[in-house]
Design a protein around this motif. Sequence first.
Motif, PDB file in Angstrom:
ATOM      1  N   GLU A 132    -155.833 -22.813 -60.138  1.00 46.97           N
ATOM      2  CA  GLU A 132    -155.161 -22.953 -58.840  1.00 46.97           C
ATOM      3  C   GLU A 132    -154.965 -21.564 -58.239  1.00 46.97           C
ATOM      4  O   GLU A 132    -154.608 -20.624 -58.944  1.00 46.97           O
ATOM      5  CB  GLU A 132    -153.833 -23.710 -58.972  1.00 46.97           C
ATOM      6  CG  GLU A 132    -152.710 -23.009 -59.691  1.00 46.97           C
ATOM      7  CD  GLU A 132    -152.783 -23.095 -61.217  1.00 46.97           C
ATOM      8  OE1 GLU A 132    -153.798 -23.577 -61.748  1.00 46.97           O
ATOM      9  OE2 GLU A 132    -151.819 -22.644 -61.870  1.00 46.97           O
ATOM     10  N   PRO A 133    -155.201 -21.428 -56.917  1.00 43.01           N
ATOM     11  CA  PRO A 133    -155.144 -20.100 -56.289  1.00 43.01           C
ATOM     12  C   PRO A 133    -153.767 -19.457 -56.381  1.00 43.01           C
ATOM     13  O   PRO A 133    -153.676 -18.244 -56.500  1.00 43.01           O
ATOM     14  CB  PRO A 133    -155.514 -20.365 -54.828  1.00 43.01           C
ATOM     15  CG  PRO A 133    -156.113 -21.724 -54.785  1.00 43.01           C
ATOM     16  CD  PRO A 133    -155.641 -22.476 -55.983  1.00 43.01           C
ATOM     17  N   ASP A 134    -152.686 -20.247 -56.322  1.00 38.65           N
ATOM     18  CA  ASP A 134    -151.342 -19.677 -56.375  1.00 38.65           C
ATOM     19  C   ASP A 134    -150.606 -20.315 -57.554  1.00 38.65           C
ATOM     20  O   ASP A 134    -150.187 -21.476 -57.478  1.00 38.65           O
ATOM     21  CB  ASP A 134    -150.636 -19.976 -55.041  1.00 38.65           C
ATOM     22  CG  ASP A 134    -149.191 -19.483 -55.029  1.00 38.65           C
ATOM     23  OD1 ASP A 134    -148.625 -19.214 -56.108  1.00 38.65           O
ATOM     24  OD2 ASP A 134    -148.632 -19.387 -53.924  1.00 38.65           O
ATOM     25  N   PRO A 135    -150.430 -19.572 -58.655  1.00 38.66           N
ATOM     26  CA  PRO A 135    -149.857 -20.168 -59.867  1.00 38.66           C
ATOM     27  C   PRO A 135    -148.368 -20.492 -59.768  1.00 38.66           C
ATOM     28  O   PRO A 135    -147.832 -21.152 -60.652  1.00 38.66           O
ATOM     29  CB  PRO A 135    -150.109 -19.109 -60.949  1.00 38.66           C
ATOM     30  CG  PRO A 135    -150.467 -17.872 -60.241  1.00 38.66           C
ATOM     31  CD  PRO A 135    -150.836 -18.189 -58.828  1.00 38.66           C
ATOM     32  N   ASP A 136    -147.682 -20.051 -58.730  1.00 39.93           N
ATOM     33  CA  ASP A 136    -146.288 -20.471 -58.568  1.00 39.93           C
ATOM     34  C   ASP A 136    -146.208 -21.774 -57.788  1.00 39.93           C
ATOM     35  O   ASP A 136    -145.465 -22.673 -58.135  1.00 39.93           O
ATOM     36  CB  ASP A 136    -145.470 -19.395 -57.837  1.00 39.93           C
ATOM     37  CG  ASP A 136    -145.167 -18.242 -58.763  1.00 39.93           C
ATOM     38  OD1 ASP A 136    -144.913 -18.500 -59.951  1.00 39.93           O
ATOM     39  OD2 ASP A 136    -145.214 -17.084 -58.310  1.00 39.93           O
ATOM     40  N   ARG A 137    -147.006 -21.850 -56.736  1.00 40.74           N
ATOM     41  CA  ARG A 137    -146.983 -23.042 -55.894  1.00 40.74           C
ATOM     42  C   ARG A 137    -147.793 -24.175 -56.515  1.00 40.74           C
ATOM     43  O   ARG A 137    -147.395 -25.312 -56.521  1.00 40.74           O
ATOM     44  CB  ARG A 137    -147.531 -22.709 -54.508  1.00 40.74           C
ATOM     45  CG  ARG A 137    -147.609 -23.905 -53.581  1.00 40.74           C
ATOM     46  CD  ARG A 137    -148.205 -23.496 -52.244  1.00 40.74           C
ATOM     47  NE  ARG A 137    -148.293 -24.618 -51.342  1.00 40.74           N
ATOM     48  CZ  ARG A 137    -149.298 -25.486 -51.310  1.00 40.74           C
ATOM     49  NH1 ARG A 137    -150.304 -25.353 -52.154  1.00 40.74           N
ATOM     50  NH2 ARG A 137    -149.304 -26.486 -50.456  1.00 40.74           N
ATOM     51  N   GLY A 138    -148.984 -23.850 -57.032  1.00 42.80           N
ATOM     52  CA  GLY A 138    -149.893 -24.892 -57.508  1.00 42.80           C
ATOM     53  C   GLY A 138    -150.550 -25.600 -56.341  1.00 42.80           C
ATOM     54  O   GLY A 138    -150.462 -25.159 -55.191  1.00 42.80           O
TER      55      GLY A 138
END
Length: 262
Positions: free
Chosen positions: A140-146
């Motif tokens: 996933e491109p943003d590991p905090d947001r998912g």
Amino acid sequence: MEDRIDSPVLFSVRMHASAEEGHLCGAERLVGADRLAAAASAMLDRAMDRGGARLAHLNIRVTAVDPTRLRRTGLLPVRTVHVPTVDDAWQAAMQLVTGLGVAGTAVRRAAEAIRGGAAREGGNMRGAMIVEAATGARLEPDPDRGVRVTQMDLDERIREAVQGYLVACGAWHPRVLEALILASKTAAVDGVLAELCVSDDPDYTTGYVGSRNLGYVRILNLKAPGDPRGGRAIFVNGARCAGRVIEALERTPYLVSRMDHV
Ligand code: AMP
């Protein structure tokens, strides 16, 4: 499993509510113009219920769905695995997901992330991890947001039948219905092998494994009561298809409009 169709005029209605300290809740519907006001109002009620005095921001966004992009898919069949302990539950989840062609290391990594808090600082993500089935790499491109699975709903014409089906399975709850719709869309996307979900609600300890092959398998006791950690992992068949999968999960509208198994 999925078909493209000529479709009615639908609107995507999306709600996101947050407190000053972060995400509170969200909701997602695809409705005709006649149900737009009711859908938005129900979302407002939900945000107030969940957020109460902590509610700081609320967004409801309505977007017309391009009818040529709408897809229809079938509801995943539901079954429940009863196991007495959290360890047994994880063993069952592991067996199911590896049986779907996901490497043991990939499932273990995803399970560790979910159980320990999958966002970078150990909190919950807003969306799902996208996990390469062979290696466990997170894509996933943003590991905090998912990645948020959005743009899906149940066709009104089968809503009553689906509720009756869930009652008959002993699984009726609005939360199960929402997750089942999300899981039915996710499983229908080409390149997805399996989904593993644990709720972040401290009082809801039942998780599930979703897949085209096995359906929606609820697993009791996937976490201890009171545990606020939860998360979702969507296992994909190779890093090369991740972009296409993410695009479909986030942006292709799906109506769950068949119950093939009943
Ligand atoms: P829930 O089942 O709503 O308690 O959500 C469990 C976890 O799944 C959350 O902590 C998020 O990480 C993730 N999640 C929630 N909603 C979505 C969504 N629409 N798409 C992808 N992941 C989600």
